[in-house]
Enzyme design. Structure first.
Site, PDB file in Angstrom:
ATOM      1  N   LEU A   1      10.825 -40.230   3.508  1.00 34.47           N
ATOM      2  CA  LEU A   1      10.265 -38.636   4.103  1.00 34.47           C
ATOM      3  C   LEU A   1       9.121 -38.044   3.595  1.00 34.47           C
ATOM      4  O   LEU A   1       8.607 -37.338   4.549  1.00 34.47           O
ATOM      5  CB  LEU A   1      11.464 -37.872   3.623  1.00 34.47           C
ATOM      6  CG  LEU A   1      11.245 -36.488   4.371  1.00 34.47           C
ATOM      7  CD1 LEU A   1      10.954 -35.856   5.850  1.00 34.47           C
ATOM      8  CD2 LEU A   1      12.513 -35.666   3.756  1.00 34.47           C
TER       9      LEU A   1
ATOM     10  N   ASP B   1      22.525 -38.518  -3.334  1.00 33.63           N
ATOM     11  CA  ASP B   1      22.474 -37.326  -4.349  1.00 33.63           C
ATOM     12  C   ASP B   1      23.742 -36.067  -4.418  1.00 33.63           C
ATOM     13  O   ASP B   1      24.325 -35.263  -5.634  1.00 33.63           O
ATOM     14  CB  ASP B   1      21.578 -36.897  -4.389  1.00 33.63           C
ATOM     15  CG  ASP B   1      19.899 -38.053  -5.272  1.00 33.63           C
ATOM     16  OD1 ASP B   1      20.931 -38.824  -5.863  1.00 33.63           O
ATOM     17  OD2 ASP B   1      19.298 -37.487  -4.993  1.00 33.63           O
TER      18      ASP B   1
ATOM     19  N   ARG C   1      11.784 -22.744  -6.746  1.00 33.08           N
ATOM     20  CA  ARG C   1      12.578 -22.723  -5.245  1.00 33.08           C
ATOM     21  C   ARG C   1      12.745 -21.102  -4.710  1.00 33.08           C
ATOM     22  O   ARG C   1      13.243 -21.380  -3.648  1.00 33.08           O
ATOM     23  CB  ARG C   1      14.599 -23.198  -5.597  1.00 33.08           C
ATOM     24  CG  ARG C   1      14.274 -24.549  -4.774  1.00 33.08           C
ATOM     25  CD  ARG C   1      15.470 -25.364  -5.414  1.00 33.08           C
ATOM     26  NE  ARG C   1      15.742 -27.161  -5.598  1.00 33.08           N
ATOM     27  CZ  ARG C   1      17.235 -27.392  -5.290  1.00 33.08           C
ATOM     28  NH1 ARG C   1      17.779 -27.191  -5.093  1.00 33.08           N
ATOM     29  NH2 ARG C   1      16.483 -28.829  -5.207  1.00 33.08           N
TER      30      ARG C   1
ATOM     31  N   GLU D   1      11.375 -31.789  -0.569  1.00 31.48           N
ATOM     32  CA  GLU D   1      12.495 -33.013  -1.916  1.00 31.48           C
ATOM     33  C   GLU D   1      12.807 -34.296  -1.220  1.00 31.48           C
ATOM     34  O   GLU D   1      13.616 -34.094  -1.814  1.00 31.48           O
ATOM     35  CB  GLU D   1      13.306 -32.452  -2.332  1.00 31.48           C
ATOM     36  CG  GLU D   1      11.950 -30.722  -3.444  1.00 31.48           C
ATOM     37  CD  GLU D   1      13.358 -30.583  -4.071  1.00 31.48           C
ATOM     38  OE1 GLU D   1      14.450 -30.211  -4.538  1.00 31.48           O
ATOM     39  OE2 GLU D   1      12.455 -29.204  -4.740  1.00 31.48           O
TER      40      GLU D   1
ATOM     41  N   GLU E   1       0.691  -1.555  -0.104  1.00 32.61           N
ATOM     42  CA  GLU E   1       0.061   0.237   0.327  1.00 32.61           C
ATOM     43  C   GLU E   1       0.540   1.274   0.209  1.00 32.61           C
ATOM     44  O   GLU E   1       0.575   2.379  -0.873  1.00 32.61           O
ATOM     45  CB  GLU E   1      -0.977   0.299   1.721  1.00 32.61           C
ATOM     46  CG  GLU E   1      -2.187  -0.959   1.460  1.00 32.61           C
ATOM     47  CD  GLU E   1      -1.901  -1.771   2.246  1.00 32.61           C
ATOM     48  OE1 GLU E   1      -1.851  -2.890   2.640  1.00 32.61           O
ATOM     49  OE2 GLU E   1       0.306  -3.031   1.698  1.00 32.61           O
TER      50      GLU E   1
END
Length: 367
Positions: free
Chosen positions: A301, A201, A185, A296, A53
């Site tokens: 999980l 990974d 992300r 992710e 605003e």
């Protein structure tokens, strides 16, 4: 339901620009209109900067006097890092305010509207309410519960596998999905994986839209109950902060070694399976102003989040692959549904293409 008006549509578009950069404040858009013309617009800046605003009124200047202000959330009326927006609106001489929805924050919650009406300003509510609710979904849940809005995201083959039998998972999806994931992300406050994902990974978990590191990075959260990840892990390096959530099962020496890399290590209670208990972790994230958490992790999980009823939204990307392999990791493990009647059926589902991949997005129903 009425479609949002032209000025409110613009205010909603502006609000979307702010998503991911305002926490713990809400991403809001505002437009000042007079005689059918836009004379000022703005959206919430990062904490400490002007609210939507105030930014729109500053751009409008004297043209705000007698004009209508369209804003995607009820204007605030309390002193925070910045003065109340209601004071700026009143001082600008705005004649009418149209806002989408009441602010669920206990410091506002209708009091902003009351302050404007007490000053003789006409106030209307409801224009663009549903659309604004989507933009503000993380903020709304956080203000109502103190917890972050949890989004689970995974990429799987058509038969539900997230890796081959060897554990190889690069790359299940195509380049368009990778680009979409990096952009996603930039719009969340924290991103979480389990220790197995880090070990297998070795992801960076940073936001890199267009291959360039974003100025604002999400908090990286690793759930490592027993102390498995290496001090050389990529998630401990780079421009983003890292929180490692562990239990008393990890050694003090390992915790100290991780802290020497600059990571924050916190010990949480363990659940019945010996893993980091998720509710206390979510409470901690909420306390530190995390509005949105992107999970992710691997299937274990994800299964824990779904089994405990902690998921609000799902992004499932399906790639045109058939992996087979009985032992290959699945997107969601855990206890799951014993009967089909117990399975989670998503609501408000949308489907879109990401190159050759298919993105299915939906919300988990609440009782």
């Amino acid at each position: 339901m009425l479609e949002p008006s032209g000025p409110m549509l613009r205010a909603l578009a502006l609000a979307r620009r702010a998503v991911g950069s305002t926490s713990p404040n809400p991403p809001v858009g505002a437009v000042v209109a007079r005689n059918g013309l836009t004379v000022g617009e703005g959206y919430t800046q990062p904490p400490g900067g002007p609210h939507a605003e105030v930014a729109a009124l500053a751009q409008a200047g004297d043209a705000a006097r007698g004009a209508t202000l369209y804003v995607t959330l009820e204007p605030c009326c309390h002193q925070g890092r910045t003065p109340p927006c209601t004071e700026a609106i009143i001082a600008a001489g705005v004649a009418r305010v149209v806002f989408s929805m009441v602010d669920p924050d206990e410091h506002v919650a209708g009091q902003g509207r009351a302050a404007l009406e007490a000053a003789g300003i006409a106030v209307e509510q409801g224009d663009g309410a549903e659309e604004s609710g989507r933009v503000l979904e993380g903020y709304i849940k956080h203000r109502r519960t103190g917890l972050p809005f949890v989004v689970v995201k995974y990429v799987a083959s058509l038969d539900g596998r997230i890796a081959a039998s060897s554990g190889d998972s690069r790359w299940v999806s195509g380049p368009e999905t990778l680009a979409w994931a990096q952009e996603l992300r930039t719009k969340i406050d924290a991103i979480m994986v389990g220790a197995s994902t880090v070990v297998v990974d070795n992801p960076q978990l940073t936001a890199r839209p267009g291959g360039v590191e974003a100025e604002r990075q999400p908090l990286r959260v690793v759930a490592d109950s027993r102390g498995r990840i290496s001090v050389e892990a990529a998630v401990l390096r780079g421009p983003a902060k890292t929180l490692v959530a562990t239990t008393e099962a990890s050694s003090p020496e390992w915790r100290k070694a991780l802290e020497s890399t600059g990571a924050e290590v916190r010990v949480f209670q363990a659940d019945a399976a010996g893993r980091v208990s998720l509710p206390p972790l979510l409470s901690h994230l909420g306390e530190r102003g995390v509005l949105t958490l992107l999970v992710e992790g691997g299937g274990v999980l994800h299964g824990s989040f779904f089994d405990q009823g902690l998921v609000d939204k799902l992004h499932a990307v399906l790639a045109p692959l058939i992996i087979g392999a009985q032992g290959a990791a699945t997107a969601v493990a855990g206890k799951g549904a014993e009967r089909m009647a117990d399975a989670i059926r998503l609501r408000d589902v949308t489907v879109e293409r990401l190159g050759e991949d298919i993105l299915v997005t939906g919300y988990v129903p609440r009782a």
